[in-house]
Each structure stands twice: as C-alpha cells, then as structure tokens.
Write a protein that holds these residues in place. Structure first.
Motif: not given
Length: 72
Positions: A30-31, A36-41, A56-63
């Motif tokens: 969930v982006i 709000a700084g692009h925080s994602s769940l 909560k993740v800081s990046s949506k980068n798949p790697f």
C-alpha cells in the motif's frame, strides 16, 4: 523449504486455493501519499490461518522488499 522467488497469484498451484496447509503467504504493498514522504505499508496474509502482518517500509523498490523477506 523457502523459495528464492516470488510468484504472482495466477502462477501458484491450484491446491493452495483450498487453504488446507499452513505456510502460503500473500503480500501486497500500500503506497502512501507523495506529500507524506512516500511511506508504504507491506501487508502479508497467511492463507490458511488468515494471520495478517503489516509492516511500514521506507521504500517500494522490489530489491529492498526482497531483502526484507530474506532477513534471518
């Protein structure tokens, strides 16, 4: 046994849909809002027990996300 690969839902074996065995997880990202700084769940749900985990993740980068899964 842990797989090194993540497969799309359409590619999973049909017996998993029966929810008879524990250990089959589904995930989604969930982006958050750009303002709000692009925080994602990252959401994970185990198919049989319906146990849910939200992180909560800081990046949506798949790697970056795969590294999260491979932590010991």
């Amino acid at each position: 046994m842990q797989s090194k690969y993540v497969f799309p839902i359409w590619a999973r074996p049909k017996h998993i849909d029966l929810r008879e065995t524990f250990g089959h997880w589904e995930g989604d990202l969930v982006i958050g809002k750009k303002s709000a700084g692009h925080s994602s769940l990252l959401t994970l749900v185990e198919r049989k027990s319906r146990l849910g985990i939200i992180v909560k993740v800081s990046s949506k980068n798949p790697f970056t996300l795969i590294k999260f899964f491979m932590k010991e």
